[in-house]
Design a protein around this motif. Structure first.
Motif, PDB file in Angstrom:
ATOM      1  N   UNK A 185      48.350  66.342  49.639  1.00 53.48           N
ATOM      2  CA  UNK A 185      49.617  66.034  48.978  1.00 53.48           C
ATOM      3  C   UNK A 185      49.806  64.521  48.865  1.00 53.48           C
ATOM      4  N   UNK A 186      49.350  63.765  49.840  1.00 57.00           N
ATOM      5  CA  UNK A 186      49.453  62.307  49.772  1.00 57.00           C
ATOM      6  C   UNK A 186      48.505  61.764  48.717  1.00 57.00           C
ATOM      7  N   UNK A 187      47.285  62.271  48.683  1.00 58.22           N
ATOM      8  CA  UNK A 187      46.332  61.818  47.670  1.00 58.22           C
ATOM      9  C   UNK A 187      46.816  62.147  46.267  1.00 58.22           C
ATOM     10  N   UNK A 188      47.393  63.312  46.099  1.00 57.85           N
ATOM     11  CA  UNK A 188      47.874  63.708  44.778  1.00 57.85           C
ATOM     12  C   UNK A 188      49.023  62.801  44.332  1.00 57.85           C
ATOM     13  N   UNK A 189      49.931  62.493  45.232  1.00 55.62           N
ATOM     14  CA  UNK A 189      51.044  61.600  44.901  1.00 55.62           C
ATOM     15  C   UNK A 189      50.551  60.215  44.509  1.00 55.62           C
ATOM     16  N   UNK A 190      49.622  59.682  45.283  1.00 53.72           N
ATOM     17  CA  UNK A 190      49.111  58.350  44.990  1.00 53.72           C
ATOM     18  C   UNK A 190      48.430  58.298  43.623  1.00 53.72           C
ATOM     19  N   UNK A 191      47.666  59.314  43.289  1.00 53.57           N
ATOM     20  CA  UNK A 191      46.987  59.320  41.996  1.00 53.57           C
ATOM     21  C   UNK A 191      47.985  59.470  40.847  1.00 53.57           C
ATOM     22  N   UNK A 192      48.991  60.302  41.013  1.00 58.04           N
ATOM     23  CA  UNK A 192      49.996  60.457  39.957  1.00 58.04           C
ATOM     24  C   UNK A 192      50.727  59.145  39.719  1.00 58.04           C
ATOM     25  N   UNK A 193      51.154  58.492  40.792  1.00 62.01           N
ATOM     26  CA  UNK A 193      51.889  57.230  40.649  1.00 62.01           C
ATOM     27  C   UNK A 193      50.991  56.137  40.080  1.00 62.01           C
ATOM     28  N   UNK A 194      49.738  56.105  40.514  1.00 62.45           N
ATOM     29  CA  UNK A 194      48.822  55.062  40.038  1.00 62.45           C
ATOM     30  C   UNK A 194      48.567  55.196  38.541  1.00 62.45           C
ATOM     31  N   UNK A 195      48.341  56.403  38.074  1.00 58.76           N
ATOM     32  CA  UNK A 195      48.054  56.589  36.659  1.00 58.76           C
ATOM     33  C   UNK A 195      49.306  56.402  35.803  1.00 58.76           C
ATOM     34  N   UNK A 196      50.471  56.690  36.365  1.00 63.50           N
ATOM     35  CA  UNK A 196      51.711  56.409  35.627  1.00 63.50           C
ATOM     36  C   UNK A 196      51.887  54.908  35.429  1.00 63.50           C
ATOM     37  N   UNK A 197      51.592  54.120  36.470  1.00 64.86           N
ATOM     38  CA  UNK A 197      51.673  52.662  36.334  1.00 64.86           C
ATOM     39  C   UNK A 197      50.607  52.145  35.386  1.00 64.86           C
ATOM     40  N   UNK A 198      49.422  52.685  35.472  1.00 66.57           N
ATOM     41  CA  UNK A 198      48.340  52.212  34.618  1.00 66.57           C
ATOM     42  C   UNK A 198      48.655  52.427  33.141  1.00 66.57           C
ATOM     43  N   UNK A 199      49.155  53.608  32.811  1.00 68.23           N
ATOM     44  CA  UNK A 199      49.456  53.937  31.420  1.00 68.23           C
ATOM     45  C   UNK A 199      50.867  53.542  31.015  1.00 68.23           C
ATOM     46  N   UNK A 200      51.672  53.064  31.956  1.00 60.71           N
ATOM     47  CA  UNK A 200      53.069  52.707  31.687  1.00 60.71           C
ATOM     48  C   UNK A 200      53.821  53.894  31.097  1.00 60.71           C
ATOM     49  N   UNK A 201      53.662  55.041  31.746  1.00 59.13           N
ATOM     50  CA  UNK A 201      54.297  56.281  31.315  1.00 59.13           C
ATOM     51  C   UNK A 201      55.265  56.755  32.401  1.00 59.13           C
ATOM     52  N   UNK A 202      56.289  57.529  32.013  1.00 58.79           N
ATOM     53  CA  UNK A 202      57.256  58.001  33.010  1.00 58.79           C
ATOM     54  C   UNK A 202      56.607  58.881  34.076  1.00 58.79           C
ATOM     55  N   UNK A 203      57.202  58.861  35.252  1.00 56.02           N
ATOM     56  CA  UNK A 203      56.715  59.645  36.384  1.00 56.02           C
ATOM     57  C   UNK A 203      57.337  61.036  36.312  1.00 56.02           C
ATOM     58  N   UNK A 204      56.582  62.088  36.607  1.00 60.03           N
ATOM     59  CA  UNK A 204      57.181  63.429  36.628  1.00 60.03           C
ATOM     60  C   UNK A 204      58.367  63.493  37.589  1.00 60.03           C
ATOM     61  N   UNK A 205      59.337  64.285  37.205  1.00 62.93           N
ATOM     62  CA  UNK A 205      60.539  64.393  38.028  1.00 62.93           C
ATOM     63  C   UNK A 205      60.248  65.049  39.366  1.00 62.93           C
ATOM     64  N   UNK A 206      59.383  66.064  39.346  1.00 61.85           N
ATOM     65  CA  UNK A 206      59.043  66.796  40.558  1.00 61.85           C
ATOM     66  C   UNK A 206      57.641  66.411  41.003  1.00 61.85           C
ATOM     67  N   UNK A 207      57.532  65.970  42.241  1.00 61.74           N
ATOM     68  CA  UNK A 207      56.261  65.584  42.831  1.00 61.74           C
ATOM     69  C   UNK A 207      56.024  66.393  44.094  1.00 61.74           C
TER      70      UNK A 207
END
Length: 970
Positions: free
Chosen positions: A870-892
């Protein structure tokens, strides 16, 4: 057409509830005694037996009310360690109010090792409180006025002028004097009529060469620069002469004279002592306990770790005339960094030196620890500070800095101060030995306050050993000191050819951006080596009747990379991909601007005025002002143009003041060149000083050589305009083509750092916690981990410097808000520091001891997997959101819920394991003593750090949503 269905992981269920004796009566059945029915072995066998429908019937018990996640946690008997209770308390404020019944009635979905994330209601974000917290993480530079405001710009110029006159009395003044004498001597040569006539019309090239290769460098870098400049001059003259020969060889080439030259152009373009003093002073400041936690001090300690490596590398890169031995300096750096690391890990706000009343047993144990350790720790800290200060004095003396530090004679010698440190260590060890044998203290290892006291005292004691090793090394350096000697370069040749010394990096400009990109490339290369092979999960081995997962025996995972490396297409791709790098982009920009700005020279209708007015200085200015990485800010553009205008006007006044008198021109040159050379060689803005020096040199000597004809004013404004156009062209092109935008690079660097943190987290978990039985981490693993951690610390330092650069950029849409970015850097760094704490805690506490049997491993495998995934999944989601400058999913995926589930399971296993260990200790007659004390202490540190990682992850979620936004679900 027949369809082949994709494989779907088989889902199995099992009972995993661990009933307690007070809830379930354990009857004697099948030879199992009642008192053994609650053992893990019995529960494990029960979990493997064939299940019936009765096993999945709901319990006939009153329904529980729905409420928060922790409402369903059963009360358990507290264990001897404080881990369980403390971590549960830490998780209270991290868990959302979940309106769902989490009681699974003993049923667990295994999913053959696949991770199934749990999504709960996201936590609310109070933006005002988030920004208040983020404001405390900003660097000190943000406390000043904005750099682009007049309130800061004008006072800053006054402060720089004041610093200029103040530094004339220090070594900076000597360095400036060396630079000025070299440049001024070449200027005087051009003023002498005989040498001026011999040098020809463009005699000012002699002065320009002296400016670019100013003697304000160390002797090693001066030799290196002279040699490489000579080679570059010979290569440039040879290639240019060959281009002229080809362009005039035949009639067709003469007709395309400009095109031929353009084609050839495209082909061709393509104070250690003070540093150690600063680090030791920061160590002294860090040894002041107790004190409040200060983010500025932690940032200073991290910066000194990075700065020491840079300074020592520069020292070993060049020839040096010094008292320091080149082979001793790297070890000195390692020892100082070894002192800084444990200091940065100490919690400064300790209660060890407080006096509290004795009320009950727990407080009594606290009082015993304080009474026996407070005074020895205080004496040890005082001795450590004195040793560091004496070491600082010894280093300054060896560096020859006695005149700048008048209080050196008052400091005691190292040989006289070292026995005091050894005695303080012995006094501390004696008190610590008494505590290890104290039964009252041993019974209170479950108290959080007692554990925190030991967590403060133990790193202090470790730091004392590091300081003693540092003092011993400095004493040996003093004994082996053979006076001032020339030290040859000792840096590896393969690395040296890719490095530049400090003065060259300064003169080139863009130091912050260049340091950031170099650190980024090194970190990316290091992390690429740590990328593991993909894990291919396999089904359970049901034939053996066991529930363990068997790793795939495919050996090395074949990704086809080795085969691809041998193909022509892959090699061609490598070449084309390399052409996308910053070097090729820089070469293209310089070539483009050079061709466009020199177009008038190739046209017959404009060639005459181009040559007469020496407008080709526009092209030369572009070469000087273009930077491979950064283009400069609006403030830089204004200041550079201002220096050009002042240099042109001052050179005209120099000639008109004495009607070309060389003595008067020499005086004017001295007045102008001294501040400009200071700005070029020592200020944070070298390019404005460089262009000012060159403008004055070219205009004044050109006017002097032509005797002011056709007019002094005409020469001044035409040459000055050429420099202005070149300066503006260089900056504007860098703004348009592949611009360097600090805020964009900062966002991408945060994304990369989150991915690096995920790789590090995975590596620490796999290598130091859940490793195989015969694969315990060794000394080589710890050294690699420390090297990687050093690279990551440098990354955080460079990111903060990048954050400061965002203040110098103009933004048309809206002012840039640095608060969420600063908070993200701080949260990511805290995440990293907690990982380091986890790794270091495993040196004293072995998590594998809680998996002593197969059934324990089986009961913890699923919850461990979920807590990590769950920690790895969160880090990857946040990292790719920053990389692409796209909104973060509401539910993590909720990491706190996964962590709590693991803690609940661990609490049962630890209680049973503690009883087993106690029985074994009684049977063997061994005393736990000091070993148990440090196991309990670092067990607390280990578990608390893992829980803190969950908290920092939630901070990363909040601030990433502030930066990128959140997906709106309507």
């Amino acid at each position: 057409m027949a369809h082949r269905s994709s494989p779907v992981p088989e889902i199995r269920f099992r009972k995993t509830s661990f009933p307690k004796s007070e809830d379930v009566e354990a009857p004697e059945a099948n030879g199992v005694k009642a008192e053994d029915a609650n053992s893990s072995a019995y529960r494990y066998r029960e979990s493997l037996r064939p299940q019936t429908a009765e096993d999945y019937q709901p319990r006939l018990a009153p329904p529980t009310s729905r409420g928060p996640l922790n409402a369903h946690a059963k009360s358990r008997t507290p264990t001897s360690t404080p881990r369980g209770s403390t971590s549960q308390v830490q998780l209270e404020h991290l868990l959302p109010q979940i309106d769902v019944d989490l009681d699974t009635y003993g049923v667990e979905e295994l999913r053959d090792g696949f991770f199934d994330a749990a999504f709960y209601r996201p936590l609310r974000r109070h933006r005002s409180s988030l920004m208040r917290r983020a404001s405390k993480t900003l660097p000190k530079s943000f406390e000043q006025n904005h750099p682009l405001s007049l309130r800061r710009f004008i006072p800053q110029q006054l402060r720089e002028a004041e610093a200029f006159f103040r530094q004339m009395k220090t070594r900076a003044g000597i360095k400036l004097l060396k630079s000025f004498l070299g440049v001024f001597a070449s200027y005087i040569i051009c003023l002498v009529p005989a040498s001026r006539d011999w040098l020809g019309r463009y005699n000012y090239v002699l002065v320009i060469s002296a400016i670019l290769n100013h003697p304000g460098r160390a002797i090693g870098s001066q030799i290196d620069g002279t040699f490489l400049t000579t080679i570059g001059t010979i290569a440039g003259l040879g290639w240019g002469s060959f281009a002229l020969y080809v362009s005039t060889s035949i009639q067709i080439a003469q007709n395309g004279y400009g095109g031929v030259l353009a084609t050839f152009l495209i082909i061709f373009t393509a104070g250690i002592g003070l540093a150690i003093h600063d680090s030791l002073q920061t160590i002294v400041e860090g040894l002041q306990f107790p004190r409040q936690e200060r983010s500025s001090l932690k940032s200073s300690l991290a910066f000194q770790l990075v700065n020491l490596s840079v300074v020592v590398r520069d020292f070993t890169l060049d020839f040096n005339y010094s008292r320091f031995q080149s082979d001793r300096v790297p070890l000195l750096r390692n020892l100082i960094q070894g002192v800084i690391r444990p200091i940065a890990a100490i919690e400064p706000d300790t209660q060890l030196f407080d006096d509290l009343p004795i009320d009950d047993d727990a407080v009594s144990a606290v009082s015993i620890v304080r009474r026996r350790l407070s005074e020895p720790t205080r004496l040890l800290l005082a001795a450590m500070v004195k040793c560091v200060q004496s070491t600082d004095v010894a280093i300054l003396r060896m560096a020859g800095l006695e005149p700048e530090f008048r209080a050196l004679d008052e400091a005691p010698a190292l040989k006289d101060i070292l026995p005091a440190l050894i005695k303080a260590k012995q006094h501390f060890d004696a008190a610590d030995a008494l505590l290890a044998n104290d039964e009252d203290v041993s019974a209170a290892y479950g108290d959080t306050v007692v554990v925190k006291l030991f967590l403060f005292a133990h790193p202090v004691r470790q730091t004392a050993d590091k300081i003693e090793a540092l003092v011993d090394h400095v004493i040996k350096m003093q004994q082996d000191n053979k006076g001032w000697r020339i030290q040859a370069p000792s840096y590896p040749c393969k690395k040296a050819i890719m490095r530049t010394n400090a003065q060259v990096r300064h003169d080139r400009g863009g130091l912050t951006a260049a340091s950031y990109f170099r650190a980024k490339n090194q970190l990316n290369s290091t992390m690429a080596d740590l990328q593991s092979r993909p894990f291919v999960p396999t089904v359970r081995n049901q034939r053996e009747g066991q529930g363990t997962l068997h790793m795939s025996d495919h050996g090395e995972h074949d990704t086809g990379e080795k085969i691809a490396n041998q193909t022509f297409r892959y090699k061609l791709w490598e070449v084309l991909h390399r052409l996308q790098g910053f070097e090729s982009r820089f070469a293209f920009k310089v070539t483009l601007v050079t061709i466009l700005s020199s177009t008038p020279a190739w046209l017959s209708q404009s060639r005459a005025w181009w040559i007469a007015n020496e407008s080709w200085w526009t092209v030369a200015t572009v070469w000087l002002m273009m930077h491979p990485r950064v283009g400069g800010t609006m403030q830089d553009l204004v200041v550079r143009c201002f220096c050009v205008v002042i240099g042109a006007i001052w050179s005209g006044l120099a000639y008109r003041a004495g009607n070309g008198n060389p003595y008067i021109m020499g005086v004017f040159a001295a007045i102008f060149l001294i501040p400009m050379l200071y700005r070029f060689t020592q200020s944070p803005h070298p390019r404005s000083g460089l262009i000012g020096c060159i403008t004055f040199t070219v205009v004044s000597l050109d006017t002097y050589t032509s005797k002011g004809l056709p007019s002094t004013t005409g020469i001044a404004w035409t040459r000055g305009m050429a420099f202005v156009v070149g300066t503006i062209s260089a900056v504007v092109v860098n703004w348009i083509l592949w611009p360097f935008v600090a805020r964009h690079e900062l966002r991408k660097s945060l994304s990369a750092m989150m991915l690096h943190s995920a790789i590090l987290y995975r590596g620490v978990i796999a290598k130091y916690i859940y490793h195989a039985q015969d694969e315990e981490p060794g000394s080589m693993d710890r050294e690699k981990s420390e090297l990687l951690e050093g690279r990551l610390r440098e990354g955080f330092v460079r990111m903060r410097q990048l954050l400061e650069l965002t203040r110098h950029e103009t933004r048309l849409r809206a002012p840039f808000n640095p608060l969420p970015y600063s908070a993200l850097i701080s949260a990511c760094e805290s995440f990293f520091e907690h990982l380091v704490q986890v790794r270091e805690s495993t040196l004293y506490f072995q998590p594998a001891m809680y998996a002593a049997s197969l059934e324990m491993v089986e009961s913890l495998t699923t919850v461990r997997r979920d807590a990590v995934a769950v920690i790895l999944m969160n880090l990857h989601i946040l990292a790719y959101a920053l990389r692409a400058d796209q909104p973060v999913p509401k539910f993590l995926p909720n990491a706190a819920a996964a962590r709590k589930k693991l803690l609940d399971r661990m609490e049962v296993v630890e209680a049973e394991n503690a009883a087993r260990a106690m029985a074994e200790a009684v049977a063997s007659g061994q005393s736990e003593g000091k070993r148990r004390r440090w196991a309990d202490v670092y067990h607390y540190a280990y578990s608390t750090a893992l829980t803190d990682i969950v908290e920092e992850l939630q901070q990363l979620q909040r601030y990433t949503k502030e930066v990128c936004g959140e997906v709106d679900w309507g």
